[in-house]
Design a protein around this motif. Sequence first.
Motif, PDB file in Angstrom:
ATOM      1  N   ALA A 170      46.763  46.722  44.617  1.00  0.00           N
ATOM      2  CA  ALA A 170      45.790  45.688  44.985  1.00  0.00           C
ATOM      3  C   ALA A 170      45.801  45.394  46.479  1.00  0.00           C
ATOM      4  CB  ALA A 170      46.070  44.418  44.190  1.00  0.00           C
ATOM      5  N   ALA A 171      46.974  45.500  47.102  1.00  0.00           N
ATOM      6  CA  ALA A 171      47.084  45.175  48.525  1.00  0.00           C
ATOM      7  C   ALA A 171      46.269  46.123  49.394  1.00  0.00           C
ATOM      8  CB  ALA A 171      48.552  45.216  48.952  1.00  0.00           C
ATOM      9  N   ARG A 172      45.973  47.314  48.869  1.00  0.00           N
ATOM     10  CA  ARG A 172      45.237  48.303  49.658  1.00  0.00           C
ATOM     11  C   ARG A 172      43.736  48.230  49.442  1.00  0.00           C
ATOM     12  NH1 ARG A 172      49.487  51.591  47.529  1.00  0.00           N
ATOM     13  NH2 ARG A 172      48.010  52.580  46.108  1.00  0.00           N
ATOM     14  N   ASP A 173      43.273  47.299  48.607  1.00  0.00           N
ATOM     15  CA  ASP A 173      41.847  47.258  48.274  1.00  0.00           C
ATOM     16  C   ASP A 173      41.287  45.863  48.549  1.00  0.00           C
ATOM     17  OD1 ASP A 173      39.304  47.368  47.151  1.00  0.00           O
ATOM     18  OD2 ASP A 173      39.943  48.697  45.531  1.00  0.00           O
ATOM     19  N   PRO A 174      40.447  45.709  49.558  1.00  0.00           N
ATOM     20  CA  PRO A 174      39.900  44.386  49.885  1.00  0.00           C
ATOM     21  C   PRO A 174      38.945  43.848  48.826  1.00  0.00           C
ATOM     22  CG  PRO A 174      38.863  46.093  51.219  1.00  0.00           C
ATOM     23  CD  PRO A 174      40.002  46.751  50.509  1.00  0.00           C
ATOM     24  N   ALA A 175      38.543  44.684  47.878  1.00  0.00           N
ATOM     25  CA  ALA A 175      37.658  44.218  46.810  1.00  0.00           C
ATOM     26  C   ALA A 175      38.431  43.609  45.649  1.00  0.00           C
ATOM     27  CB  ALA A 175      36.787  45.374  46.299  1.00  0.00           C
ATOM     28  N   ILE A 176      39.752  43.545  45.777  1.00  0.00           N
ATOM     29  CA  ILE A 176      40.611  42.995  44.722  1.00  0.00           C
ATOM     30  C   ILE A 176      41.360  41.783  45.267  1.00  0.00           C
ATOM     31  CG2 ILE A 176      42.549  43.429  43.160  1.00  0.00           C
ATOM     32  CD1 ILE A 176      41.827  46.377  43.202  1.00  0.00           C
ATOM     33  N   ARG A 177      41.356  40.700  44.509  1.00  0.00           N
ATOM     34  CA  ARG A 177      42.182  39.540  44.808  1.00  0.00           C
ATOM     35  C   ARG A 177      43.241  39.444  43.704  1.00  0.00           C
ATOM     36  NH1 ARG A 177      39.724  39.767  48.876  1.00  0.00           N
ATOM     37  NH2 ARG A 177      38.465  38.175  49.914  1.00  0.00           N
ATOM     38  N   TYR A 178      44.489  39.337  44.111  1.00  0.00           N
ATOM     39  CA  TYR A 178      45.598  39.391  43.154  1.00  0.00           C
ATOM     40  C   TYR A 178      46.439  38.129  43.287  1.00  0.00           C
ATOM     41  CZ  TYR A 178      49.631  41.511  40.725  1.00  0.00           C
ATOM     42  OH  TYR A 178      50.648  41.795  39.859  1.00  0.00           O
ATOM     43  N   PHE A 179      46.585  37.391  42.164  1.00  0.00           N
ATOM     44  CA  PHE A 179      47.334  36.133  42.167  1.00  0.00           C
ATOM     45  C   PHE A 179      48.408  36.188  41.079  1.00  0.00           C
ATOM     46  CE2 PHE A 179      42.969  35.334  43.502  1.00  0.00           C
ATOM     47  CZ  PHE A 179      43.142  34.640  44.698  1.00  0.00           C
ATOM     48  N   PRO A 180      49.553  36.849  41.341  1.00  0.00           N
ATOM     49  CA  PRO A 180      50.599  36.984  40.324  1.00  0.00           C
ATOM     50  C   PRO A 180      51.528  35.771  40.280  1.00  0.00           C
ATOM     51  CG  PRO A 180      51.212  38.220  42.260  1.00  0.00           C
ATOM     52  CD  PRO A 180      49.884  37.587  42.566  1.00  0.00           C
ATOM     53  N   SER A 181      51.068  34.712  39.682  1.00  0.00           N
ATOM     54  CA  SER A 181      51.880  33.506  39.573  1.00  0.00           C
ATOM     55  C   SER A 181      51.349  32.665  38.415  1.00  0.00           C
ATOM     56  CB  SER A 181      51.822  32.693  40.871  1.00  0.00           C
ATOM     57  OG  SER A 181      50.493  32.296  41.144  1.00  0.00           O
ATOM     58  N   LYS A 182      52.145  31.711  37.996  1.00  0.00           N
ATOM     59  CA  LYS A 182      51.672  30.791  36.969  1.00  0.00           C
ATOM     60  C   LYS A 182      50.527  29.974  37.539  1.00  0.00           C
ATOM     61  CE  LYS A 182      52.986  27.006  33.915  1.00  0.00           C
ATOM     62  NZ  LYS A 182      51.742  26.264  34.217  1.00  0.00           N
ATOM     63  N   VAL A 183      49.420  29.971  36.835  1.00  0.00           N
ATOM     64  CA  VAL A 183      48.246  29.242  37.299  1.00  0.00           C
ATOM     65  C   VAL A 183      48.332  27.798  36.806  1.00  0.00           C
ATOM     66  CG1 VAL A 183      45.726  29.107  37.255  1.00  0.00           C
ATOM     67  CG2 VAL A 183      46.860  31.348  37.244  1.00  0.00           C
ATOM     68  N   PRO A 184      48.335  26.818  37.696  1.00  0.00           N
ATOM     69  CA  PRO A 184      48.341  25.415  37.256  1.00  0.00           C
ATOM     70  C   PRO A 184      47.144  25.125  36.356  1.00  0.00           C
ATOM     71  CG  PRO A 184      48.760  25.572  39.613  1.00  0.00           C
ATOM     72  CD  PRO A 184      48.346  26.942  39.173  1.00  0.00           C
ATOM     73  N   ASP A 185      47.339  24.261  35.387  1.00  0.00           N
ATOM     74  CA  ASP A 185      46.276  23.966  34.424  1.00  0.00           C
ATOM     75  C   ASP A 185      44.961  23.594  35.104  1.00  0.00           C
ATOM     76  OD1 ASP A 185      48.058  24.489  32.437  1.00  0.00           O
ATOM     77  OD2 ASP A 185      48.208  22.439  31.680  1.00  0.00           O
ATOM     78  N   ASP A 186      45.032  22.779  36.140  1.00  0.00           N
ATOM     79  CA  ASP A 186      43.803  22.312  36.789  1.00  0.00           C
ATOM     80  C   ASP A 186      43.082  23.421  37.551  1.00  0.00           C
ATOM     81  OD1 ASP A 186      44.215  19.826  35.776  1.00  0.00           O
ATOM     82  OD2 ASP A 186      44.807  18.887  37.660  1.00  0.00           O
ATOM     83  N   ASP A 187      43.783  24.534  37.838  1.00  0.00           N
ATOM     84  CA  ASP A 187      43.169  25.624  38.595  1.00  0.00           C
ATOM     85  C   ASP A 187      42.571  26.717  37.712  1.00  0.00           C
ATOM     86  OD1 ASP A 187      43.918  24.321  40.870  1.00  0.00           O
ATOM     87  OD2 ASP A 187      45.582  25.662  41.375  1.00  0.00           O
ATOM     88  N   ILE A 188      42.844  26.669  36.407  1.00  0.00           N
ATOM     89  CA  ILE A 188      42.318  27.705  35.515  1.00  0.00           C
ATOM     90  C   ILE A 188      40.791  27.752  35.597  1.00  0.00           C
ATOM     91  CG2 ILE A 188      42.028  28.304  33.077  1.00  0.00           C
ATOM     92  CD1 ILE A 188      44.909  27.365  32.636  1.00  0.00           C
ATOM     93  N   GLN A 189      40.169  26.610  35.697  1.00  0.00           N
ATOM     94  CA  GLN A 189      38.711  26.537  35.772  1.00  0.00           C
ATOM     95  C   GLN A 189      38.151  27.345  36.938  1.00  0.00           C
ATOM     96  OE1 GLN A 189      37.254  22.627  37.056  1.00  0.00           O
ATOM     97  NE2 GLN A 189      39.325  22.094  37.754  1.00  0.00           N
ATOM     98  N   ILE A 190      38.871  27.416  38.043  1.00  0.00           N
ATOM     99  CA  ILE A 190      38.381  28.098  39.235  1.00  0.00           C
ATOM    100  C   ILE A 190      38.107  29.560  38.941  1.00  0.00           C
ATOM    101  CG2 ILE A 190      38.999  28.858  41.566  1.00  0.00           C
ATOM    102  CD1 ILE A 190      40.600  26.224  41.821  1.00  0.00           C
ATOM    103  N   TYR A 191      39.032  30.209  38.267  1.00  0.00           N
ATOM    104  CA  TYR A 191      38.905  31.643  38.005  1.00  0.00           C
ATOM    105  C   TYR A 191      37.744  31.941  37.056  1.00  0.00           C
ATOM    106  CZ  TYR A 191      43.412  31.886  40.305  1.00  0.00           C
ATOM    107  OH  TYR A 191      44.416  31.798  41.229  1.00  0.00           O
ATOM    108  N   PHE A 192      37.631  31.170  35.993  1.00  0.00           N
ATOM    109  CA  PHE A 192      36.579  31.450  35.018  1.00  0.00           C
ATOM    110  C   PHE A 192      35.197  31.024  35.512  1.00  0.00           C
ATOM    111  CE2 PHE A 192      40.352  31.565  32.302  1.00  0.00           C
ATOM    112  CZ  PHE A 192      40.121  32.760  31.645  1.00  0.00           C
ATOM    113  N   ARG A 193      35.142  29.977  36.297  1.00  0.00           N
ATOM    114  CA  ARG A 193      33.841  29.556  36.821  1.00  0.00           C
ATOM    115  C   ARG A 193      33.368  30.470  37.954  1.00  0.00           C
ATOM    116  NH1 ARG A 193      31.324  27.436  32.836  1.00  0.00           N
ATOM    117  NH2 ARG A 193      32.320  25.598  31.946  1.00  0.00           N
ATOM    118  N   ALA A 194      34.306  31.121  38.638  1.00  0.00           N
ATOM    119  CA  ALA A 194      33.927  32.075  39.687  1.00  0.00           C
ATOM    120  C   ALA A 194      33.463  33.406  39.103  1.00  0.00           C
ATOM    121  CB  ALA A 194      35.103  32.318  40.630  1.00  0.00           C
ATOM    122  N   ALA A 195      33.942  33.753  37.912  1.00  0.00           N
ATOM    123  CA  ALA A 195      33.728  35.089  37.359  1.00  0.00           C
ATOM    124  C   ALA A 195      32.371  35.237  36.669  1.00  0.00           C
ATOM    125  CB  ALA A 195      34.831  35.418  36.367  1.00  0.00           C
TER     126      ALA A 195
END
Length: 383
Positions: A263-288
Amino acid sequence: MSAVPALFNLPSTREESLARKYSEIAADPAHHGNPRLVVCWPAARMNKFQSLLYRCAPDSGFAVERISKLAELDEVFWPGDVVFNAHWFGPLRNSVQSAEELQNNIDTAFALFDRFRARTGAKFVWSAHNLKPHRSAYHDVEIELRKRILTEFDAVHLLDGDHASELQDTYDVKIGRHFKVVHPHYVGAYADHVERAEAREWIGFDPGARILLFFGSIQRYKGISRLIAAFRAARERACDDLRLVIAGFPSDKDYVADISAVAARDPAIRYFPSKVPDDDIQIYFRAADATVLPYSGEQLNSGAAMLALSFDCPVIAPNEPAFQRLRHYGITVYDNSDPNALENALLDFDHRAITTDFVAFRREHDSHRISRVFFDNLGMLFD
């Protein structure tokens, strides 16, 4: 004037906690007879599934006691009916170094089960989430464990009616008592107020991009490497506006490192390998524009798919049983036996053309209704 002493909340013992729970339900005039207890193992607080499944426990005359270690069963005393509800048996293989060590853990667990049953008269129920365990290094021992569960537990909670035949065929064991209670949706369980444009700004992709999301724990069986390969191939062929977001808890450290390097070699990929806080889950699904779940495991259901649909996010997934059962809501499935099928699915993807029936999904997977049905079935174990 003397200073007001500081107040501290002192922890209560399990005995005190259970006594309070019993008294609260017994005092409710809507209930008749002794309150009942569900002992939940293992307690899973990172996922809201158990909270949603048990949310109507008090209304149904049940208290819920969550335990993390099976040895805690010896601390549970209850004057009424008791149900032990097991969800996942993964804790038995944590940190084991051999098949013999795993077998010893299993034998110890069932000895605890027998002692608890003899003392309390508890009914044992397994909620069957997966056909086979993930990431098991001791296949034969795990198979025998599943057979033992299916033969020694009093009932199996199925999340779909077809699961009974699949379990029987896989383990060559006739399932006894079982009941179907589907997976609840997550609507209302997580914050959901961020708009699409704000979510995309947070992720850092251009507003006009078509964003694909993988959300969930980072594990090999989930096919993330396969997704990245298909994503890159689709971009090279015809879809340079595609973007990929990968977010989730880093369960498999070696695999996380492998994905990070790619993922680090591809600017078209954003990689977030961590526990996602409950309040932030909405960000990923609403962006997608869609969630892609390229699993290759033996799951009977998919919490990630349920979560995506709860945020009105379309789903692209293989034609595995866990996803076939969601097809009537309009999710997109591809042929998992075809090595080019995922790439073609991404090439053909247009979120504006997907007609997912989110209204029917919310209606049929309402967590209050599902919880009440679940406890009705538990109550019938004592009839």
